[in-house]
Scaffold this active site. Sequence first.
Site: not given
Ligand SMILES: O=P(O)(O)OC[C@H]1O[C@H](O)[C@H](O)[C@@H](O)[C@@H]1O
Length: 563
Positions: A404, A528, A215, A221, A373, A287-288
């Site tokens: 199990h 972060k 986003k 990452e 979140e 994002g979610r």
């Molecule tokens: O889609 P991006 O901007 O790469 O973000 C990826 C993810 O990282 C963030 O730290 C949030 O915790 C998430 O809500 C998000 O979906």
Amino acid sequence: MPVVSAPVDATQTPEWAALVDHQKEIAANFTLKKAFADDPDRVSKFSHDMGELHFDFSKNLITEKTLKLLLDLARAVHVEERRDAMLAGEHVNTTEDRAVLHSALRAPKSDRGSLMVDGQDVVGDVHDVLNRMYAFADKVRSGVWTGVTGKKIEHVVSIGIGGSDLGPVMVYEGLKPFANAGIDCTYVSNIDPNDIAEKLRPLDPETTLMIVVSKTFTTLETLTNAREAKAWMLEGLERKGAIDGSDASCADAIKKHFVAVSTALDRVEEFGIDPENAFGFWNWVGGRYSVDSAVGLSLIVAFGREVFEEFLRGFHDVDVYFKETPLENNVPVLMGMINVWYSNFWRTETHAVLPYNQYMHRFPAYLQQLTMESNGKSVRWDGSPVSCDTGEIFWGEPGTNGQHSFYQLIHQGTRMIPADFIAFVNTENPLKDGDQDTHELLLGNFLAQTKALAFGKTADEVRAEGTPEPIVPARCFAGNKPSTSILGTALTPHSLGAFVALYEYIVFVEGTVWGVDSFDQWGVELGKQLAREITVAFHDDEALAEQDASTQALIAFYHEHRA
Ligand SMILES: O=P(O)(O)OC[C@H]1O[C@H](O)[C@H](O)[C@@H](O)[C@@H]1O
């Protein structure tokens, strides 16, 4: 500033006080065994249908009065008003001053022009991007779009994390039987180099398409993995003699093998991806909450337009249902409020989600981000502190595997763990073991577990089986453990979309009771920021000296043992 009313402190309302008293009554006098014996209509009273999904709430610790009191509370905190404000595009995400319009991602194209927000035709823009995605996916699927050597794309690697990963991977796994173009998808998320190394190892760069999904297009990452993927692609193609390593040939290869999904198209271009091959979304999609946006591009490539459209229709049908159904029969509202009942009045801490369908094995992980979140907050949307517990800890695994493993604790442990049991009437793989339909073995287990949880097994029943007296207590089941049974007719694109929308609205209802902004995620920021500082401290004595003693000692251990 956004025009959003201040949150009601639910705990100070008479409706909350009534529920506190009611919980005491129920805890003292109610058992599921008795409730079923006393009321032959209990199941029909507490069952609802929402499209192709059937919900049986009867095995919850509730009476008709419980639901009435819970809905009184929902009204007292203005669930309906906040729902309408959200769907109308008000900036209900106050801490980021944003509208929250994932519902528009699945609005039909006939709704173009019906929702103008901040000067934008929201649904019109959604369909413009969808059309570009469908056109792109068609080209890849038909082989018109090829890799740089002219070979058809056979593998998609979607690189993203959090909301840019969990949704697509959950749906890809969930709908595998619908893959129909000979294209498989792999999802890379972790910054642990082991993730990308293992995922890329079996792939051929000539037939691989990378989709970089972020986003913000700033996520460490994703950008690290995208650079790694770029290096792997270019090295691989050069080794095969497909490109000569010149800037022009590399740029050409990137154009054919990399596309991006982001709200930050300028950063996509900086990364070297052709803006022609970038698919946007908007800051009013969290994002979610984004699997039904361009974030789901890999799904359209794997499954095709029709499947994705059906998936969106599943969401949309729940959007309409949630908006129009009276609270008394509104399944997301009822489920959200029953969750509040357990979290706040029974003080349960966790909530299990147990899909009896192996294709849904990533659904609990997806729900963890969606629910935790969203609602793991300690302040309300106006900055005031909350005055009750918020956020349930969601977790789960597919049945029967979990039976199990951890079900022991649900059945006989000291904690109450409300559980959503999910299963489907029809299976994608109808198999027989002799004369026995193996899907019925699965469903039999689903039914057995909720029955055992609800009704348990008494000491007399255990004795009647000839159990020696000293071990009778260990073999008793107290029962009265709450569960909701959800039966779908089949796991399809439509029903999976409906499931996701259902839980989105459950989260919304709970968040409204707690008064939290379910659409921000400031809690991920500190880690972060510290990671950036600490990473420097590996090779910078000054930065190391600023770290706490534990961090310093752990870095010292690292240096001592690094090969
Ligand atoms: O889609 P991006 O901007 O790469 O973000 C990826 C993810 O990282 C963030 O730290 C949030 O915790 C998430 O809500 C998000 O979906």
